[in-house]
Design a protein around this motif. Structure first.
Motif, PDB file in Angstrom:
ATOM      1  N   SER A 174      70.878  31.252 -10.221  1.00  8.45           N
ATOM      2  CA  SER A 174      71.770  32.426 -10.762  1.00  8.45           C
ATOM      3  C   SER A 174      72.719  32.196 -12.001  1.00  8.45           C
ATOM      4  O   SER A 174      73.103  32.851 -12.827  1.00  8.45           O
ATOM      5  CB  SER A 174      72.737  32.753  -9.738  1.00  8.45           C
ATOM      6  OG  SER A 174      73.860  31.623  -9.319  1.00  8.45           O
ATOM      7  N   ASN A 180      75.873  38.221 -11.067  1.00  8.01           N
ATOM      8  CA  ASN A 180      76.774  38.367 -10.301  1.00  8.01           C
ATOM      9  C   ASN A 180      75.857  38.254  -8.911  1.00  8.01           C
ATOM     10  O   ASN A 180      74.847  38.646  -8.600  1.00  8.01           O
ATOM     11  CB  ASN A 180      76.938  39.946 -10.280  1.00  8.01           C
ATOM     12  CG  ASN A 180      77.661  40.458 -11.620  1.00  8.01           C
ATOM     13  OD1 ASN A 180      78.660  39.477 -11.936  1.00  8.01           O
ATOM     14  ND2 ASN A 180      77.268  41.502 -12.084  1.00  8.01           N
ATOM     15  N   ILE A 181      76.584  37.400  -8.127  1.00  2.31           N
ATOM     16  CA  ILE A 181      76.303  37.039  -6.817  1.00  2.31           C
ATOM     17  C   ILE A 181      76.846  38.013  -5.516  1.00  2.31           C
ATOM     18  O   ILE A 181      77.841  37.948  -5.463  1.00  2.31           O
ATOM     19  CB  ILE A 181      76.238  35.607  -6.446  1.00  2.31           C
ATOM     20  CG1 ILE A 181      75.526  34.699  -7.394  1.00  2.31           C
ATOM     21  CG2 ILE A 181      75.997  35.318  -4.945  1.00  2.31           C
ATOM     22  CD1 ILE A 181      75.737  33.275  -7.228  1.00  2.31           C
ATOM     23  N   LEU A 211      81.211  28.384  -7.479  1.00  4.48           N
ATOM     24  CA  LEU A 211      80.315  29.755  -7.733  1.00  4.48           C
ATOM     25  C   LEU A 211      80.719  30.439  -9.105  1.00  4.48           C
ATOM     26  O   LEU A 211      81.929  30.507  -9.107  1.00  4.48           O
ATOM     27  CB  LEU A 211      80.558  30.515  -6.490  1.00  4.48           C
ATOM     28  CG  LEU A 211      79.775  30.167  -5.193  1.00  4.48           C
ATOM     29  CD1 LEU A 211      79.825  31.571  -4.184  1.00  4.48           C
ATOM     30  CD2 LEU A 211      78.199  29.779  -5.491  1.00  4.48           C
ATOM     31  N   HIS A 214      81.171  36.341  -7.698  1.00  2.00           N
ATOM     32  CA  HIS A 214      80.335  36.758  -6.767  1.00  2.00           C
ATOM     33  C   HIS A 214      81.367  37.479  -5.748  1.00  2.00           C
ATOM     34  O   HIS A 214      82.500  37.797  -5.897  1.00  2.00           O
ATOM     35  CB  HIS A 214      80.412  35.207  -5.771  1.00  2.00           C
ATOM     36  CG  HIS A 214      81.585  34.708  -5.455  1.00  2.00           C
ATOM     37  ND1 HIS A 214      82.330  33.776  -6.369  1.00  2.00           N
ATOM     38  CD2 HIS A 214      82.014  34.553  -3.928  1.00  2.00           C
ATOM     39  CE1 HIS A 214      83.300  33.519  -5.612  1.00  2.00           C
ATOM     40  NE2 HIS A 214      83.131  33.613  -4.242  1.00  2.00           N
TER      41      HIS A 214
END
Length: 275
Positions: A174, A180-181, A211, A214
């Motif tokens: 990613s 965008n998670i 991260l 997210h």
């Protein structure tokens, strides 16, 4: 990401896989390896000097295959992309696994096919066998993405400890695309967890990772598979990521009724990583 392996059989879904490989290669500067596999009787393993594959009609066929591989290369891969191609005499499942190991591929991209495409992919095809057994991440694609992007990625999981290694690989993927998670936990009537408990479980799971963008999502539906597909539709996901187990592959996520009810365009590209 340095090496992307794309098995091709000259079908439309092979074209889609090539197009996706081209887009990813352009972003990552990876090399693309095209492989076409021809299943022949035992004893014939390659097209090298030791091969007994010398019947004139057969050699003509092989030349035609080479022409088609080159045509695929010219039509679907940019001239600036480093491309290698190979024609191997092997059954598709064994050949893909063997060659992925030989070149140490970082990613395999495959199209799904069959008269019932989703059923073929999920239940017993070479694609499903590769997904179930591959030590390497696999992207399965079944429709063309003319405006290819990897902006919104869904990671659907039960967020158990066994999935942490898979999640780390997904995060690396990613970050390449600044995606965008959407972290997704599905609640079902048979396996229900309160929203606060589910969110805390996800927070604990991701605590060791730095991260990028997210969002934590707990989504209720009648089944896990329907929840994944409905949520992905709601957020307009570009790709769905799942962890797989060697014994059951993707089949454990999907029921026959879901397969029957899905339309041809319902399924997004899927990234699968084996636990």
């Amino acid at each position: 990401m340095k090496k992307i392996l794309v098995p091709i059989d000259f079908s439309k879904t092979s074209e889609y896989a090539c197009k996706m490989a081209e887009k990813i290669a352009a972003k990552t500067k990876a090399s693309v390896y095209l492989i076409h596999l021809i299943e022949l009787p035992k004893g014939i393993t390659d097209m090298g000097s030791g091969s007994k594959f010398s019947i004139p009609e057969s050699m003509l066929y092989l030349r035609k295959v080479r022409e088609k591989v080159l045509e695929f290369k010219e039509n679907f891969l940019n001239k600036d992309t480093h491309v290698k191609y190979f024609i191997k005499l092997n059954n598709p499942f064994e050949g893909i696994q063997k060659y992925a190991d030989k070149i140490d591929a970082d990613l395999i991209i495959m199209g799904s096919k069959g008269h019932s495409e989703l059923e073929e992919m999920l239940i017993g095809s070479n694609t499903e066998k590769v997904v179930r057994n591959s030590k390497r991440p696999v992207i399965v694609i079944k429709k063309d993405s003319k405006k290819f992007k990897l902006k919104n990625l869904v990671f659907a999981s039960n967020f158990k400890e066994e999935n942490k290694e898979v999640f780390g690989k997904f995060v690396d993927f990613s970050k390449i695309f600044n995606s965008n998670i959407h972290l997704l936990k599905i609640n079902t009537p048979a396996n229900f967890q309160s929203t606060s408990e589910a969110k805390q479980k996800i927070k604990d799971f991701i605590s060791d990772y730095n991260l990028p963008k997210h969002k934590i999502n707990v989504y209720s539906d009648v089944s896990v598979e329907k929840g994944i597909l409905n949520f992905s539709k709601d957020v307009n996901a570009d790709l769905i990521a799942l962890s797989t187990h060697g014994r059951s592959g993707l089949a454990h996520l999907f029921t026959g009724s879901v397969i029957k009810n899905l339309t041809k365009n319902a399924l997004k590209p899927m990234l699968t990583i084996k636990v």
